[in-house]
Enzyme design. Sequence first.
Site, PDB file in Angstrom:
ATOM      1  N   GLN A 190       0.802  -1.215   0.000  1.00  0.00           N
ATOM      2  CA  GLN A 190       0.000   0.000   0.000  1.00  0.00           C
ATOM      3  C   GLN A 190       0.837   1.269   0.000  1.00  0.00           C
ATOM      4  O   GLN A 190       0.416   2.287  -0.536  1.00  0.00           O
ATOM      5  CB  GLN A 190      -0.920   0.028   1.236  1.00  0.00           C
ATOM      6  CG  GLN A 190      -2.139  -0.863   1.142  1.00  0.00           C
ATOM      7  CD  GLN A 190      -3.069  -0.656   2.336  1.00  0.00           C
ATOM      8  OE1 GLN A 190      -2.663  -0.176   3.384  1.00  0.00           O
ATOM      9  NE2 GLN A 190      -4.315  -1.024   2.171  1.00  0.00           N
TER      10      GLN A 190
ATOM     11  N   ASP B  43       6.366  -6.412  13.903  1.00  0.00           N
ATOM     12  CA  ASP B  43       5.916  -7.725  13.449  1.00  0.00           C
ATOM     13  C   ASP B  43       5.771  -7.739  11.936  1.00  0.00           C
ATOM     14  O   ASP B  43       5.155  -6.842  11.347  1.00  0.00           O
ATOM     15  CB  ASP B  43       4.570  -8.073  14.096  1.00  0.00           C
ATOM     16  CG  ASP B  43       4.067  -9.433  13.659  1.00  0.00           C
ATOM     17  OD1 ASP B  43       4.611 -10.439  14.143  1.00  0.00           O
ATOM     18  OD2 ASP B  43       3.144  -9.486  12.825  1.00  0.00           O
TER      19      ASP B  43
ATOM     20  N   TYR C 286       4.530 -11.547   3.424  1.00  0.00           N
ATOM     21  CA  TYR C 286       3.857 -10.264   3.245  1.00  0.00           C
ATOM     22  C   TYR C 286       4.431  -9.555   2.015  1.00  0.00           C
ATOM     23  O   TYR C 286       5.642  -9.355   1.900  1.00  0.00           O
ATOM     24  CB  TYR C 286       4.022  -9.366   4.464  1.00  0.00           C
ATOM     25  CG  TYR C 286       3.304  -9.821   5.719  1.00  0.00           C
ATOM     26  CD1 TYR C 286       2.381 -10.867   5.700  1.00  0.00           C
ATOM     27  CD2 TYR C 286       3.546  -9.201   6.940  1.00  0.00           C
ATOM     28  CE1 TYR C 286       1.739 -11.280   6.855  1.00  0.00           C
ATOM     29  CE2 TYR C 286       2.896  -9.607   8.094  1.00  0.00           C
ATOM     30  CZ  TYR C 286       1.995 -10.645   8.053  1.00  0.00           C
ATOM     31  OH  TYR C 286       1.356 -11.056   9.193  1.00  0.00           O
TER      32      TYR C 286
ATOM     33  N   GLY D  98      -1.438  -1.819  12.262  1.00  0.00           N
ATOM     34  CA  GLY D  98      -0.845  -1.382  11.010  1.00  0.00           C
ATOM     35  C   GLY D  98      -1.138   0.097  10.829  1.00  0.00           C
ATOM     36  O   GLY D  98      -2.037   0.648  11.464  1.00  0.00           O
TER      37      GLY D  98
END
Length: 332
Positions: A27, A49, A54, A284
């Site tokens: 993003q 983390d 990812y 996040g």
Amino acid sequence: MEYRKLGRSGMYVSEIAYGNWLTHGSQIEDDTAAQCVHAALDAGISTFDTADAYAETRAEAALGLALSGVRRESVEILTKVYFPTGPGKNDRGLSRKHIIEAIHGSLRRLKTDYVDLYQAHRFDYETPLEETMQAFADIVRAGKAHYIGVSEWTVDEIRSAAALAKELNIELVSNQPQYNMLWRVVEPEIIPACEELGIGQIVWSPLAQGVLTGKYSPGKGAPSGSRATDQNGGKDTMARWLGDDVLTTVQRLRPLAASVGLQLGTLALAWVLQNPNVSTAVVGASKPEQIKENAKAAGLTLENALLKEIDEILEPVIERDPRKVDSCHSRP
């Protein structure tokens, strides 16, 4: 910021951790990711983390870049292994081959000699648990990880892993489940077992993918640029929370949050941290200012009367079924 022990280990983690699933390498650009990481550090957040899968390994690389120059001993870096990281048949799972190769890749991308916690991202039904735990034990003894943990394992799987860890003289110290005001499937069985075994919870999605911030309104489209519009995984993971019944119910929490002088998202994070088995809540962020707001939840104490009101409002849309832990699994 406040700090808690991770399970029965001696290592402290910050009550709020910064996670980069769906953000770093996807993003947001690396420079924005670095700004978020440094905003987290400025807020006292020391726990970060990530996972090798990812953003197809780009998230680990972005975190490693963002932490360059930061004193290694002042932060706790958590990563995970299980999901595919390449096209090969051995580029996934919890076989010894993949675990050993994966930790080397993670350390290279993170620009570090070790991680503080290495987690099994899911349970591997195609590999003997004994093989998986022996590989983790060897990584710990080689100094490439200090502790081991799991994520989204059932209570029976956690108990079996804890027993093997004890035989191997290593500590299974954490479980990383989804847990928030709306999703409480770990409360009936997993949290009591983890309290018994000395395992702490590293909670992901404490804001229900942003729904518990109140920014999604019933009958309206998702705000532009929000996670619900992200085509790289965010939109799909949020589907369960975007029904009008859930969104309408969540909006009813606004007066409660205001009554104690908190933003709705801060209240939701503080709620998660009221559970003593929770070691840290992973948030996040795509903007540095979001980190600063989230950090305000650390150290807050919510009165029992307020917790009761929250339960009364949300009860119609709370999921408590412990069998739903399996819905997060990837069975063959």
